[in-house]
Design a protein around this motif. Structure first.
Motif, PDB file in Angstrom:
ATOM      1  N   SER A  56     -68.679  97.543  48.818  1.00  0.00           N
ATOM      2  CA  SER A  56     -69.166  98.453  49.316  1.00  0.00           C
ATOM      3  C   SER A  56     -69.907  98.428  50.585  1.00  0.00           C
ATOM      4  O   SER A  56     -69.975  99.379  51.479  1.00  0.00           O
ATOM      5  N   GLU A 104     -64.061  98.796  42.983  1.00  0.00           N
ATOM      6  CA  GLU A 104     -65.359  98.836  43.824  1.00  0.00           C
ATOM      7  C   GLU A 104     -65.133  99.237  45.195  1.00  0.00           C
ATOM      8  O   GLU A 104     -66.023 100.365  45.826  1.00  0.00           O
ATOM      9  N   ASN A 152     -65.652 104.440  47.776  1.00  0.00           N
ATOM     10  CA  ASN A 152     -66.117 104.569  49.235  1.00  0.00           C
ATOM     11  C   ASN A 152     -65.332 105.569  49.835  1.00  0.00           C
ATOM     12  O   ASN A 152     -65.384 105.452  51.072  1.00  0.00           O
TER      13      ASN A 152
END
Length: 467
Positions: A56, A96, A100
């Motif tokens: 991230s 993960e 975003n």
């Protein structure tokens, strides 16, 4: 005399660095505040680990750099960050990355099955772009068509050869969007002149006129530009980018639906403590060049897509080994033998002389010596030396009664898939255990064992001995 390992590192590099520090009096290495000796004491070695927050962090860094460049150059387009699944297909990696607000780039048929799995779990939304690269044949074509037919309108197949439009049209029910990949010319050091992927610069406009312009089912949206050696500040890169922009401008003038430029070919990852790369400068200059070229030609600037794989996930990974034994082969060569194999766990080190950051985990206050590193297989290529490393390899002196652990860092991209994770390994050396490192809601580090080291029963099952 400065004869300790800590003195050598301090004299050779700026140390400590953002991700690397030493822990207190013990002088053991930490990586993003992960106490690596604690990791070894808890899980043993060899082991691989993935530090998920780094994924991230890098995505947000890139988004920030592009936002800065857009603002600086008053760029009117939009930016879309895509993750290349081929760099690491693991679910925990995609989970993960998808936190975003990113998009996905695929390379082959089974990638689409991953996309469908994540969509069913609500991890990928219908408006996310799915950019489908690669040479496409029946199963890949069918999977792309199924995704589009089921309502994913922002799935964009990138046309790699002249047959693909017809193949896609036969399977896709309604209108669909496409991109065209440019077959870029490779650097002179390559044994081939032109990339095997895509369509040549001079053939793209004729291809559009012959197969796309009057095809009511197909909408050309994207021009895809990929450089095999990545985004680097070289005359070769800037020359290829300018050639790409000339093609984009020519196409845009005759194709109103074209509105996106995909500058594939990724950013480098840190492979040495001496690594230097000005990411913001490169992005500024790319955006500036696109802006200038489009303004001079009086065409609207394109939306920008990037496909970052190694940059996304590479710096999240690491591997830790124990030095088992030292072999003195002659008056000059000391071979430190690790308790695993480079061929099986870090295949890029021997296949393409890929460099990774290598540091001792413990014993930084001990004297150092020059060594070579050898793996457990009986293959003569199972080693890591100064060809892969930035220079000669120095480590704390081997002592039979004092265990020595070494770490390889920023290994998160490609090593598992190239090495055939979960399958057979060279000389049947087992795949190490894999540990995931994350942060909880309070910012505290957490670890969990993702998978144990391979057992003999698993390998014998694959080989047909345990039917």
């Amino acid at each position: 005399m400065n004869i300790k390992y800590i003195d050598l590192i301090d004299q050779t590099y700026y140390f400590p660095q953002e991700e690397f520090k030493l822990k207190g009096d013990s002088q053991t290495l930490t990586f993003h505040d992960i106490d690596l000796m604690e990791l070894v004491e808890q899980y043993g070695a060899p082991l691989k680990f993935t530090y998920l927050p780094k994924i991230s962090e890098n995505i947000q860094k890139a988004k920030g750099w592009f936002a800065n460049a857009f603002k600086k150059h008053n760029y009117k387009g939009n930016y879309h960050y895509c993750y290349c699944t081929k760099s690491s297909h693991f679910e925990h990696i995609l989970q993960e990355a998808l936190k975003n607000d990113i998009h996905i780039e695929t390379s082959s048929a089974f990638d689409i099955n991953i996309i469908e799995n994540l969509k069913a779990k609500g991890k990928i939304k219908n408006d996310a772009y799915v950019i489908c690269n690669g040479f496409k044949r029946e199963q890949y074509i069918n999977n792309i068509a199924r995704l589009i037919n089921n309502g994913h309108e922002n799935c964009i197949p990138i046309i790699d050869n002249y047959e693909e439009i017809d193949l896609l049209s036969e399977e896709i029910n309604d209108d669909f969007k496409i991109g065209i990949r440019i077959a870029s010319e490779e650097e002179p050091k390559f044994e081939f002149y032109t990339s095997r992927l895509g369509i040549g610069y001079r053939n793209i406009v004729p291809f559009y006129n012959e197969q796309i312009k009057d095809n009511e089912k197909v909408e050309l949206k994207m021009l895809h530009f990929f450089i095999n050696t990545g985004i680097r500040d070289t005359a070769y890169y800037w020359n290829e980018l300018l050639k790409c922009l000339k093609v984009y401008i020519r196409l845009k003038k005759i194709c109103p639906t074209l509105d996106s430029l995909n500058i594939g070919g990724g950013f480098p990852t840190k492979n040495s403590l001496a690594f230097e790369y000005d990411y913001q400068y490169m992005i500024d200059e790319i955006i500036n060049q696109i802006n200038i070229a489009c303004q001079e030609a009086e065409v609207p600037v394109p939306d920008i897509f990037t496909e970052f794989g190694s940059f996304t996930v590479g710096e999240s990974g690491g591997a830790i080994y124990e030095v088992l034994y030292q072999k003195q082969q002659n008056d000059r060569e000391k071979w430190n033998m690790i308790n695993s194999s480079f061929i099986t766990t870090l295949p890029d080190t021997w296949a393409i002389n890929k460099r990774f950051i290598m540091l001792a985990i413990n014993r930084w206050n001990d004297e150092y010596e020059r060594v070579l590193l050898g793996g457990l297989t009986c293959d003569s290529d199972d080693y890591y030396n100064s060809e892969q490393h930035m220079n000669a390899i120095y480590l704390p002196k081997y002592k039979k009664d004092k265990p020595l652990y070494i770490g390889f860092f920023n290994t998160g991209a490609y090593q598992e898939t190239i090495g055939g994770y979960g399958g057979l390994q060279h000389c049947l050396i087992p795949q190490p255990k894999l540990v995931l490192v994350d942060k909880d809601e309070n910012g505290n580090l957490t670890t969990r064992l993702y998978r144990e080291q391979q057992r003999s029963e698993e390998l014998l099952q694959i080989l047909g001995y345990n039917e």
